[in-house]
Write a protein that holds these residues in place. Sequence first.
Motif, PDB file in Angstrom:
ATOM      1  N   GLU A 340      -6.483  -6.706   7.456  1.00 18.38           N
ATOM      2  CA  GLU A 340      -7.585  -7.497   6.910  1.00 18.38           C
ATOM      3  C   GLU A 340      -8.189  -6.809   5.678  1.00 18.38           C
ATOM      4  O   GLU A 340      -8.446  -7.467   4.660  1.00 18.38           O
ATOM      5  N   GLN A 343      -6.014  -7.288   2.769  1.00 18.63           N
ATOM      6  CA  GLN A 343      -6.150  -8.628   2.191  1.00 18.63           C
ATOM      7  C   GLN A 343      -7.396  -8.728   1.329  1.00 18.63           C
ATOM      8  O   GLN A 343      -7.385  -9.347   0.263  1.00 18.63           O
ATOM      9  N   GLN A 344      -8.484  -8.107   1.793  1.00 15.02           N
ATOM     10  CA  GLN A 344      -9.700  -8.116   0.975  1.00 15.02           C
ATOM     11  C   GLN A 344      -9.456  -7.403  -0.338  1.00 15.02           C
ATOM     12  O   GLN A 344      -9.870  -7.870  -1.400  1.00 15.02           O
ATOM     13  N   ARG A 345      -8.747  -6.264  -0.270  1.00 11.79           N
ATOM     14  CA  ARG A 345      -8.507  -5.500  -1.491  1.00 11.79           C
ATOM     15  C   ARG A 345      -7.627  -6.278  -2.450  1.00 11.79           C
ATOM     16  O   ARG A 345      -7.847  -6.278  -3.660  1.00 11.79           O
ATOM     17  N   LEU A 346      -6.623  -6.968  -1.915  1.00 15.64           N
ATOM     18  CA  LEU A 346      -5.742  -7.743  -2.792  1.00 15.64           C
ATOM     19  C   LEU A 346      -6.480  -8.935  -3.392  1.00 15.64           C
ATOM     20  O   LEU A 346      -6.120  -9.431  -4.455  1.00 15.64           O
ATOM     21  N   ALA A 347      -7.522  -9.407  -2.701  1.00 12.50           N
ATOM     22  CA  ALA A 347      -8.315 -10.508  -3.261  1.00 12.50           C
ATOM     23  C   ALA A 347      -9.320  -9.985  -4.279  1.00 12.50           C
ATOM     24  O   ALA A 347     -10.084 -10.758  -4.835  1.00 12.50           O
ATOM     25  N   GLY A 348      -9.323  -8.671  -4.518  1.00  8.26           N
ATOM     26  CA  GLY A 348     -10.182  -8.140  -5.579  1.00  8.26           C
ATOM     27  C   GLY A 348     -11.350  -7.300  -5.102  1.00  8.26           C
ATOM     28  O   GLY A 348     -12.278  -7.068  -5.865  1.00  8.26           O
ATOM     29  N   ALA A 349     -11.317  -6.839  -3.848  1.00  4.89           N
ATOM     30  CA  ALA A 349     -12.403  -5.988  -3.366  1.00  4.89           C
ATOM     31  C   ALA A 349     -12.070  -4.527  -3.671  1.00  4.89           C
ATOM     32  O   ALA A 349     -10.956  -4.083  -3.409  1.00  4.89           O
ATOM     33  N   ALA A 428      -3.006  -0.926  -0.329  1.00  7.10           N
ATOM     34  CA  ALA A 428      -3.282  -2.293   0.113  1.00  7.10           C
ATOM     35  C   ALA A 428      -2.003  -3.076   0.389  1.00  7.10           C
ATOM     36  O   ALA A 428      -1.895  -3.775   1.395  1.00  7.10           O
ATOM     37  N   VAL A 429      -1.024  -2.923  -0.499  1.00  8.29           N
ATOM     38  CA  VAL A 429       0.201  -3.720  -0.345  1.00  8.29           C
ATOM     39  C   VAL A 429       0.916  -3.354   0.941  1.00  8.29           C
ATOM     40  O   VAL A 429       1.428  -4.212   1.653  1.00  8.29           O
ATOM     41  N   VAL A 432      -0.911  -4.731   4.205  1.00  5.11           N
ATOM     42  CA  VAL A 432      -0.733  -6.119   4.621  1.00  5.11           C
ATOM     43  C   VAL A 432       0.702  -6.377   5.049  1.00  5.11           C
ATOM     44  O   VAL A 432       1.064  -7.490   5.412  1.00  5.11           O
ATOM     45  N   VAL A 434       3.574  -6.165   3.314  1.00  2.61           N
ATOM     46  CA  VAL A 434       4.568  -6.636   2.354  1.00  2.61           C
ATOM     47  C   VAL A 434       5.398  -5.430   1.958  1.00  2.61           C
ATOM     48  O   VAL A 434       4.923  -4.539   1.276  1.00  2.61           O
TER      49      VAL A 434
ATOM     50  N   GLU B  91      -8.275   3.575  -7.132  1.00  4.27           N
ATOM     51  CA  GLU B  91      -8.066   2.198  -6.718  1.00  4.27           C
ATOM     52  C   GLU B  91      -9.171   1.287  -7.240  1.00  4.27           C
ATOM     53  O   GLU B  91      -8.915   0.153  -7.635  1.00  4.27           O
ATOM     54  N   THR B  95      -8.620  -2.043  -9.322  1.00  5.46           N
ATOM     55  CA  THR B  95      -9.125  -3.326  -8.838  1.00  5.46           C
ATOM     56  C   THR B  95      -9.910  -4.032  -9.933  1.00  5.46           C
ATOM     57  O   THR B  95      -9.717  -5.227 -10.180  1.00  5.46           O
ATOM     58  N   ARG B  98      -7.654  -5.549 -12.421  1.00 10.52           N
ATOM     59  CA  ARG B  98      -6.935  -6.744 -11.979  1.00 10.52           C
ATOM     60  C   ARG B  98      -7.806  -7.990 -12.005  1.00 10.52           C
ATOM     61  O   ARG B  98      -7.325  -9.095 -12.270  1.00 10.52           O
ATOM     62  N   ARG B  99      -9.110  -7.792 -11.704  1.00  6.78           N
ATOM     63  CA  ARG B  99      -9.995  -8.951 -11.614  1.00  6.78           C
ATOM     64  C   ARG B  99      -9.955  -9.782 -12.894  1.00  6.78           C
ATOM     65  O   ARG B  99     -10.165  -9.274 -13.982  1.00  6.78           O
ATOM     66  N   PHE B 104      -2.685 -13.300  -7.282  1.00  9.34           N
ATOM     67  CA  PHE B 104      -1.518 -13.070  -6.432  1.00  9.34           C
ATOM     68  C   PHE B 104      -1.218 -14.253  -5.527  1.00  9.34           C
ATOM     69  O   PHE B 104      -2.121 -14.933  -5.049  1.00  9.34           O
ATOM     70  N   ASN B 110      -1.740 -13.883   2.924  1.00 12.57           N
ATOM     71  CA  ASN B 110      -2.878 -12.957   2.807  1.00 12.57           C
ATOM     72  C   ASN B 110      -4.212 -13.650   2.602  1.00 12.57           C
ATOM     73  O   ASN B 110      -5.021 -13.265   1.761  1.00 12.57           O
ATOM     74  N   LEU B 112      -7.867 -14.532   4.367  1.00  9.58           N
ATOM     75  CA  LEU B 112      -8.696 -13.892   5.393  1.00  9.58           C
ATOM     76  C   LEU B 112      -8.962 -14.875   6.527  1.00  9.58           C
ATOM     77  O   LEU B 112      -9.456 -15.977   6.303  1.00  9.58           O
ATOM     78  N   PRO B 124     -12.302 -14.219  -4.508  1.00  9.09           N
ATOM     79  CA  PRO B 124     -12.150 -13.319  -5.661  1.00  9.09           C
ATOM     80  C   PRO B 124     -13.334 -13.396  -6.625  1.00  9.09           C
ATOM     81  O   PRO B 124     -13.759 -12.372  -7.167  1.00  9.09           O
ATOM     82  N   LEU B 127     -16.258 -11.482  -5.028  1.00  7.42           N
ATOM     83  CA  LEU B 127     -16.065 -10.034  -5.071  1.00  7.42           C
ATOM     84  C   LEU B 127     -16.243  -9.489  -6.481  1.00  7.42           C
ATOM     85  O   LEU B 127     -16.727  -8.382  -6.674  1.00  7.42           O
ATOM     86  N   ARG B 169      -6.492 -20.303  -4.753  1.00  7.89           N
ATOM     87  CA  ARG B 169      -7.312 -19.108  -4.920  1.00  7.89           C
ATOM     88  C   ARG B 169      -6.937 -18.385  -6.216  1.00  7.89           C
ATOM     89  O   ARG B 169      -7.808 -17.918  -6.953  1.00  7.89           O
TER      90      ARG B 169
END
Lengths: 436, 261
Positions: A340, A343-349, A428-429, A432, A434, B91, B95, B98-99, B104, B110, B112, B124, B127, B169
């Motif tokens: 989880e 997934q948050q990190r890949l969504a930009g956290a 992160a990758v 999850v 992958v 990291e 991050t 990337r924003r 992705f 992936n 939540l 996104p 965040l 997304r």
Amino acid sequence: MLVLALRSVRQRPGRFLATLLSAFLGAAIVMAFNSLHDTAGAPGVDAVSSETLRTAAGVVGGYGTLLVFFAVASALTVNVRQRAAELELLRCSGATPGQLRRMVVGEALAVALVGTAAAVLPAVLGGRLLVELFQDTGQVAASVDHSFGTVALSSGVFVTPAASAGAALLALRRVTRGRRRTVRRRPVFAWAALTAGAVAASSTFAFSPRDEMLMAFPAQGAILLSVGFALMAPRLLTGVLGRLALGGASGWLAVRNLRRRAGELSGILMALILFTAVSTATLTMQAVESDEVAASGLVKSVDAKNLETLNYTVVGIIVVFVCVMLVNSLYAATTYRGREFGQQRLAGATPGQVLGVVGVEGLVLTVAGLLFGTLAALAGIVPFTVVRSDAVLPGQLAGVWTAVAAVGAAATVGTSLFTARRVLRTPAVRAVGVAA
Amino acid sequence: MVRNRARHDPRTEPAAEALRLVKVTKSYGTAENAVTALEGVTLGLARGTFTAVMGPSGSGKSTLLQCAAGLERPDAGIVRVDGTELTGAGEAELTRFRRGRVGFVFQQYNLLETLTVAQNTVLPLKLAGRRVDRRRAIEILTAVGLGDRLGHRPDQLSGGQRQRVAIARALVAEPRVIFADEPTGALDTRSARDVLALLREAVRVHRRTVVMVTHDPVAASWADSVLFLADGRLAGRMDAPTADAVAERLAHLGDDAPVGV
């Protein structure tokens, strides 16, 4: 299946560490206190000493067994849930439910026996310490020697594995069958506990300030009320969260996570409520009682001293166990969330935002646990102080409560953040799943 | 952290070259038993293109995607997304890089589990601390065919529907480049076709740049061009690919000499 169980324990000793620790602590406490039975039963022990020793052994021994059961059950539930995939694989490979049950129970038994064996020496030393403690306060005659005999040993060898096996069965049932049935039965228990608690707390007013039994009813009342609140934990949590709106991406995510995971987290909230209520109520009332006795210039009777020792020991044991339970279930639950977090990190956290989410979740849990635990404790403390000292809120409450709240918050938030930091070390990758 | 100080702003005009890799090298493991996943890969992709990256297992295609997307730091070489060079170390810096630049779509979606379809879509933006335009999010979700599923949770959706949420997304954040890692790998042929059509639409209609790693020649044939990768090096390029031609080329990948693109 037993061979498989042993092999599975040997391959991953780390996973069983929490169970082992619970079993070890439980066995040590149970055996240490039951050795007081042996000591009391030895020839040449006077009646007063014998009575003191037996009371302590009876009360704490009973509590201890219950706590072993709950601590091992909580550790095993987490363990079994984490291994859902492995158990599913075994089921697909042709294991019958009976075989799975034997495997999980077998593992629990093996771990419990190892824990008990390791606990013998600490229990002997602990028992000796207890007797010395009682002798220092004059509750037990100086001539009494500590002995560690059949009662102590058999209690360790039988109680701990039996509690572990029962806990394993309970854990397996909870995980494989979902929680539908227990959830429906809970409100009845919860209301029963709340009613009994309210009755016990209000019956305090029927006693005179000097009555030796005065503390028993408000203490039981606070404990029962906290049990009632604890059983209602999932609903209380959802109720609190329904009204909660936190700013920032981390707060937003934390509230939504908690709402969805209210059921899973109720175990942690339960432990927090019980911990807060039992320790706040008992310690505050004991402090009030001691101060009142000191103020009146009287010398405490042996019974009063026994009660004091018992109160402190019981609270000490409960604090240790609940902390172990809290830390263990939070650690396991947080480790389990690696995917989880990924997934948050890949969504930009950023990692900081993920830690923020975990921190806010821990804080909300702590506040909710403290709130309901304190309510239950106050329900016992207020009647007691009104009868005993004519005040409504004792001055001792502030200090006790602050200490209890600090320990609870440190255990909850600290464990969550510490574990989350470790979990975040995995990229992160990879987290999850992958494959690179 | 970003050497090219042009601060990223979604409203400024994007660079003509969406992605540029120069001599990117990446290896895993410790010194003695290091495995080289990428060896001096150089490539450039123009804005508004749909590119598939293909190669056998272990050819380094996932590593290529992770380096290009700023999920991993290459050992050597330059990665430039939308004209800005990736230079951050930690990291958190990656991050932030990337924003808004990178979106992705993964094989395993992936999403939540604790959030609804609509909440997942705007995550996104939340965040990144950007303004959440709910109307726009609903518009995009409707466009991918999920307008009536806004309040559902991922576990109430089929695989194809989940992947469409993931695409929505990626679109809502308006990134310069969308990276898709085997986006159809877990889907049936019909859902796979829907997803590929949406990715192509993202390029044609929304003017996004899409880079898709896949091992499926049929999926690759939806792209404008295919890059072949073998043993961590580029091994050729095919424009206007067909599934048969891609499969044929893939079968003879070992015969090709390494080429730069």
